[in-house]
Motif scaffolding. Sequence first.
Motif, PDB file in Angstrom:
ATOM      1  N   ASN A   1      11.010  12.382 -75.450  1.00  0.00           N
ATOM      2  CA  ASN A   1      10.192  11.414 -75.939  1.00  0.00           C
ATOM      3  C   ASN A   1       9.574  11.965 -77.258  1.00  0.00           C
ATOM      4  N   SER A   2      10.385  13.157 -77.842  1.00  0.00           N
ATOM      5  CA  SER A   2       9.777  13.555 -79.160  1.00  0.00           C
ATOM      6  C   SER A   2      10.940  13.963 -79.839  1.00  0.00           C
ATOM      7  N   TYR A   3      10.554  14.834 -80.938  1.00  0.00           N
ATOM      8  CA  TYR A   3      11.622  15.301 -82.005  1.00  0.00           C
ATOM      9  C   TYR A   3      11.582  16.551 -82.381  1.00  0.00           C
ATOM     10  N   ASN A   4      12.759  17.353 -81.840  1.00  0.00           N
ATOM     11  CA  ASN A   4      12.525  18.805 -82.361  1.00  0.00           C
ATOM     12  C   ASN A   4      12.586  18.954 -83.938  1.00  0.00           C
ATOM     13  N   PRO A   5      11.500  19.447 -84.675  1.00  0.00           N
ATOM     14  CA  PRO A   5      11.681  19.576 -86.099  1.00  0.00           C
ATOM     15  C   PRO A   5      12.729  20.596 -86.733  1.00  0.00           C
ATOM     16  N   ALA A   6      13.393  21.295 -85.858  1.00  0.00           N
ATOM     17  CA  ALA A   6      14.490  21.925 -86.216  1.00  0.00           C
ATOM     18  C   ALA A   6      15.740  21.407 -86.425  1.00  0.00           C
ATOM     19  N   TYR A   7      15.785  20.248 -86.081  1.00  0.00           N
ATOM     20  CA  TYR A   7      17.015  19.387 -86.240  1.00  0.00           C
ATOM     21  C   TYR A   7      16.343  17.935 -87.072  1.00  0.00           C
ATOM     22  N   LYS A   8      17.421  17.434 -88.032  1.00  0.00           N
ATOM     23  CA  LYS A   8      17.449  16.283 -88.649  1.00  0.00           C
ATOM     24  C   LYS A   8      16.994  15.106 -87.778  1.00  0.00           C
ATOM     25  N   LYS A   9      16.119  14.042 -87.835  1.00  0.00           N
ATOM     26  CA  LYS A   9      15.780  12.921 -86.932  1.00  0.00           C
ATOM     27  C   LYS A   9      16.428  11.902 -87.629  1.00  0.00           C
ATOM     28  N   PHE A  10      17.050  10.905 -86.867  1.00  0.00           N
ATOM     29  CA  PHE A  10      17.606   9.724 -87.237  1.00  0.00           C
ATOM     30  C   PHE A  10      16.843   8.526 -86.939  1.00  0.00           C
ATOM     31  N   GLU A  11      16.634   7.439 -87.554  1.00  0.00           N
ATOM     32  CA  GLU A  11      16.181   6.307 -86.952  1.00  0.00           C
ATOM     33  C   GLU A  11      16.586   5.964 -85.855  1.00  0.00           C
ATOM     34  N   ASN A  12      18.071   5.894 -85.620  1.00  0.00           N
ATOM     35  CA  ASN A  12      18.732   5.685 -84.388  1.00  0.00           C
ATOM     36  C   ASN A  12      19.296   7.065 -83.826  1.00  0.00           C
ATOM     37  N   ASP A  13      18.676   7.563 -82.980  1.00  0.00           N
ATOM     38  CA  ASP A  13      18.673   9.147 -82.615  1.00  0.00           C
ATOM     39  C   ASP A  13      19.368   9.380 -81.477  1.00  0.00           C
TER      40      ASP A  13
ATOM     41  N   THR B   1      20.505  14.259 -66.048  1.00  0.00           N
ATOM     42  CA  THR B   1      19.389  15.290 -65.830  1.00  0.00           C
ATOM     43  C   THR B   1      19.119  15.157 -64.408  1.00  0.00           C
ATOM     44  N   ALA B   2      19.539  14.378 -63.617  1.00  0.00           N
ATOM     45  CA  ALA B   2      19.024  14.286 -62.197  1.00  0.00           C
ATOM     46  C   ALA B   2      19.923  13.485 -61.381  1.00  0.00           C
ATOM     47  N   LYS B   3      20.176  13.375 -60.150  1.00  0.00           N
ATOM     48  CA  LYS B   3      20.669  12.415 -59.289  1.00  0.00           C
ATOM     49  C   LYS B   3      19.756  11.739 -58.406  1.00  0.00           C
ATOM     50  N   ASP B   4      20.121  10.566 -58.053  1.00  0.00           N
ATOM     51  CA  ASP B   4      19.184   9.697 -57.103  1.00  0.00           C
ATOM     52  C   ASP B   4      19.701  10.154 -55.898  1.00  0.00           C
ATOM     53  N   ALA B   5      19.014   9.156 -54.746  1.00  0.00           N
ATOM     54  CA  ALA B   5      19.017   9.745 -53.432  1.00  0.00           C
ATOM     55  C   ALA B   5      20.623   9.210 -53.008  1.00  0.00           C
ATOM     56  N   ASN B   6      21.189   8.313 -53.744  1.00  0.00           N
ATOM     57  CA  ASN B   6      22.700   8.144 -53.548  1.00  0.00           C
ATOM     58  C   ASN B   6      23.476   9.148 -54.089  1.00  0.00           C
ATOM     59  N   GLY B   7      23.278   9.871 -54.988  1.00  0.00           N
ATOM     60  CA  GLY B   7      24.056  10.842 -55.589  1.00  0.00           C
ATOM     61  C   GLY B   7      24.467  10.429 -56.909  1.00  0.00           C
ATOM     62  N   MET B   8      23.886   9.202 -57.445  1.00  0.00           N
ATOM     63  CA  MET B   8      24.450   8.685 -58.849  1.00  0.00           C
ATOM     64  C   MET B   8      23.258   9.268 -59.717  1.00  0.00           C
ATOM     65  N   PRO B   9      24.065   9.126 -61.129  1.00  0.00           N
ATOM     66  CA  PRO B   9      23.304   9.913 -62.153  1.00  0.00           C
ATOM     67  C   PRO B   9      21.873   9.125 -62.457  1.00  0.00           C
ATOM     68  N   LEU B  10      21.065   9.965 -62.991  1.00  0.00           N
ATOM     69  CA  LEU B  10      19.924   9.406 -63.700  1.00  0.00           C
ATOM     70  C   LEU B  10      19.891  10.288 -65.038  1.00  0.00           C
ATOM     71  N   VAL B  11      19.563   9.437 -66.359  1.00  0.00           N
ATOM     72  CA  VAL B  11      19.761   9.823 -67.522  1.00  0.00           C
ATOM     73  C   VAL B  11      18.550  10.088 -68.413  1.00  0.00           C
ATOM     74  N   ASN B  12      18.640  11.058 -69.379  1.00  0.00           N
ATOM     75  CA  ASN B  12      17.617  11.026 -70.486  1.00  0.00           C
ATOM     76  C   ASN B  12      18.278  10.469 -71.807  1.00  0.00           C
ATOM     77  N   ALA B  13      17.548   9.912 -72.788  1.00  0.00           N
ATOM     78  CA  ALA B  13      18.326   9.628 -73.881  1.00  0.00           C
ATOM     79  C   ALA B  13      17.294   9.364 -75.014  1.00  0.00           C
ATOM     80  N   HIS B  14      17.532   9.230 -76.102  1.00  0.00           N
ATOM     81  CA  HIS B  14      16.750   8.702 -77.443  1.00  0.00           C
ATOM     82  C   HIS B  14      16.955   7.188 -77.830  1.00  0.00           C
ATOM     83  N   THR B  15      16.391   6.860 -78.816  1.00  0.00           N
ATOM     84  CA  THR B  15      16.423   5.356 -79.397  1.00  0.00           C
ATOM     85  C   THR B  15      15.619   4.692 -78.199  1.00  0.00           C
ATOM     86  N   TYR B  16      16.283   4.370 -77.032  1.00  0.00           N
ATOM     87  CA  TYR B  16      15.932   3.729 -76.028  1.00  0.00           C
ATOM     88  C   TYR B  16      15.164   5.359 -75.357  1.00  0.00           C
TER      89      TYR B  16
END
Length: 290
Positions: A147-159, A247-262
């Motif tokens: 939920n933030s942006y590493n200043p070491a990399y370029k930031k895109f509006e749609n990231d 970044t994790a799995k739920d109790a059924n072993g299905m993926p939970l994910v992290n993302a930017h833009t959304y």
Amino acid sequence: MREILQELFEKRAQQFVANHRSPKDYFSKAERKLESLAKRSAEIVKVKAAGRIIEKTNEEEFQSIRYNAHYQYLIKQKGNLYMEEEVEERLAKFYKETLIMDGEIKPVENGSLHVGDSQPFIADNHDRLSFQYNRLKAIQYAERWWNSYNPAYKKFENDCTNFISQCLHVGGAPMRGYPSRGAGWWMQNHNWSFSWAIANSLRLYLSNSTIGLRAKQVSSPDQLVLGDVICYDFEGDGRFNHNTIITAKDANGMPLVNAHTYNSRMRYWAYEDSSAYTPNIKYKFYHILD
């Protein structure tokens, strides 16, 4: 007006908890999310919503406020608890300090960068770049910067793709192909390859790369492990426009994910509750190879 927005947050938060729903003010985002949770025997037991004002504009008796709404959902599934988070950008409009409109600003994935989608993947003839993918480092980075942006990399509006590329790179995936934008996968000297920053181009790269960062496409999300990547074609038109990292799995072993833009953390992989979701959505699942 801050008080009005805070009241909206509190009201919106209650709509995600089944025992507090009211048919007259039930809204589609909550409905989609609760339906998605029910399919996997999960429920929201507590939700918090808070806002941060980004911009105010005034025009005579009208005022517009652009703000971020940050949701935190405590989810229970088969006796296990975990916290999902997401941030959406919204626009509220007032007339004489009376709220007349409040709605989500829907991101357009990759915006002006779509020019790169037409670029073919160009293989090169370098020797294979060996590396060991450190999944833990990639996940830690995804957690730190979701939920933030590493200043070491370029930031895109749609990231979204830039963020996933950063996670993969921190995990040890080597850049290659500079300075050709249509070859390899890299960001350097304020420039970048199409595959680094454009969702569809990264998907093509993962499908075709035989050196450096490589991936194996699998048929279902349960075959993926932490640090792997999911690509999304929301409209089902063949152009993939979003990427996430597991970044994790739920109790059924299905993926939970992290993302930017959304901006999302530990979100269920299928995105059925997203405003971008359509019944035509298609996915591709990529296991990152060492």
